[in-house]
Design a protein around this motif. Structure first.
Motif, short mmCIF file in Angstrom:
data_model
loop_
_atom_site.label_atom_id
_atom_site.label_comp_id
_atom_site.label_asym_id
_atom_site.label_seq_id
_atom_site.Cartn_x
_atom_site.Cartn_y
_atom_site.Cartn_z
N SER A 54 25.82 65.85 31.64
CA SER A 54 26.93 65.36 30.82
C SER A 54 28.21 66.16 31.05
N VAL A 55 28.08 67.38 31.55
CA VAL A 55 29.26 68.16 31.95
C VAL A 55 29.60 67.89 33.41
N LEU A 56 28.58 67.82 34.24
CA LEU A 56 28.79 67.64 35.67
C LEU A 56 29.42 66.29 36.01
N ALA A 57 29.06 65.25 35.28
CA ALA A 57 29.59 63.91 35.58
C ALA A 57 31.12 63.88 35.54
N PRO A 58 31.77 64.29 34.43
CA PRO A 58 33.24 64.27 34.43
C PRO A 58 33.84 65.32 35.38
N LEU A 59 33.11 66.40 35.62
CA LEU A 59 33.58 67.41 36.57
C LEU A 59 33.67 66.81 37.97
N LEU A 60 32.67 66.05 38.36
CA LEU A 60 32.67 65.38 39.66
C LEU A 60 33.77 64.31 39.74
N VAL A 61 33.93 63.56 38.66
CA VAL A 61 34.98 62.52 38.63
C VAL A 61 36.34 63.16 38.82
N ASP A 62 36.58 64.25 38.09
CA ASP A 62 37.87 64.92 38.18
C ASP A 62 38.11 65.51 39.57
N ALA A 63 37.03 65.84 40.28
CA ALA A 63 37.14 66.39 41.63
C ALA A 63 37.36 65.29 42.67
N GLY A 64 37.35 64.03 42.22
CA GLY A 64 37.68 62.93 43.13
C GLY A 64 36.52 62.13 43.66
N TYR A 65 35.33 62.38 43.15
CA TYR A 65 34.15 61.65 43.62
C TYR A 65 33.97 60.36 42.82
N ALA A 66 33.36 59.36 43.45
CA ALA A 66 32.91 58.15 42.76
C ALA A 66 31.49 58.42 42.29
N VAL A 67 31.30 58.53 40.99
CA VAL A 67 30.04 58.99 40.43
C VAL A 67 29.25 57.83 39.84
N TYR A 68 28.01 57.72 40.26
CA TYR A 68 27.05 56.77 39.71
C TYR A 68 26.00 57.60 38.97
N GLY A 69 25.93 57.42 37.66
CA GLY A 69 25.06 58.27 36.85
C GLY A 69 23.88 57.52 36.28
#
Length: 248
Positions: free
Chosen positions: A17-32
């Motif tokens: 739940s922390v890593l998901a928005p962290l990855l999004v903010d880093a520019g990744y397209a995240v599928y959770g």
């Protein structure tokens, strides 16, 4: 510009739940991933594409990953009771070991079938065999431990072997200490090798960004565990936090 796709297994868990928005903010397209459809809205609010699937259901997992075709899979799955309820831990230890063995095997197979050759997996830092301290990544796991510890260590060993030794797969294992902070069982450090949940999430992001391979201990400084390798190769340190306003 095409975004790099990440499949985050366990996106609604303590680290996820922390890593998901962290990855999004880093520019990744995240599928959770989540097993519960009612959690999809939480993921969408974070900018994550929800994938409702149980990794123990190999027949459903494989086509889901094939549709996504991620660059990397990040495995942050656990199956533990809320607040680590002692009355439920004996049953949870068995479930968690199954998730680490069978669940990881399904994730590896689905990733490879989808053309993904990169896996980063959550492990634990308190599974080392008795030996010189601080424990370092090259020291053996406690594979001869009696149950219930033995159940946990064997599950960890299966997860790590699948991550690191599968042909065609570049793997990273993050051996986390005892988590504390938002979404965990305690707000303050506990155990002999604590790590804040936000610092733990940063380690996974850094492993992706630096394409790091192998095993890394992730915890605060203590006489029990060496984190020299993570600091040296990932640039990680235990004081890393996610901006508070992003988590609100």
């Amino acid at each position: 510009m095409t975004q790099t796709k990440i499949f985050l297994a366990g996106a609604t868990g303590a680290i996820g739940s922390v890593l998901a928005p962290l990855l999004v903010d880093a520019g990744y397209a995240v599928y959770g991933s989540t097993r519960r459809a009612e959690r999809a809205g939480v993921l969408e609010a974070q900018g994550v594409v929800p994938v409702v699937v149980d990794v123990l259901d190999a027949a459903a997992l494989a086509p889901a990953l094939k549709r996504i075709a991620p660059h990397a899979v990040i495995h942050q799955l656990t199956d533990l009771p809320r607040d680590l309820d002692p009355a439920r831990m004996a049953e949870a230890v068995v479930r968690n070991a199954r998730l680490r063995s069978e669940g990881t095997r399904n994730l590896v197979a689905a990733a490879l079938a989808a053309g993904c050759q990169r896996l980063i997996a959550q492990s634990i830092a308190w599974a080392y065999a008795p030996g010189p301290k601080p424990w370092r990544e090259e020291q053996p796991l406690d594979l001869t431990a009696e149950d219930p510890r033995g159940i946990t260590v064997r599950g960890v060993a299966a997860l790590e072997a699948l991550t690191l030794d599968t042909p065609g797969l570049a793997g990273t294992v993050l051996r986390y200490g005892q988590l504390y902070g938002p979404g965990t069982s305690t707000a303050t450090p506990r155990g002999t090798m604590p790590v804040h949940v936000e610092a733990a999430a940063w380690a996974a992001l850094m492993a992706v960004q630096r394409d790091a391979r192998g095993i890394y201990n992730i915890a605060e400084e203590s006489p029990e565990l060496s984190t020299d390798k993570a600091r040296r190769e990932l640039g990680w340190h235990a004081a890393l936090r996610w901006p508070a306003e992003i988590l609100q």
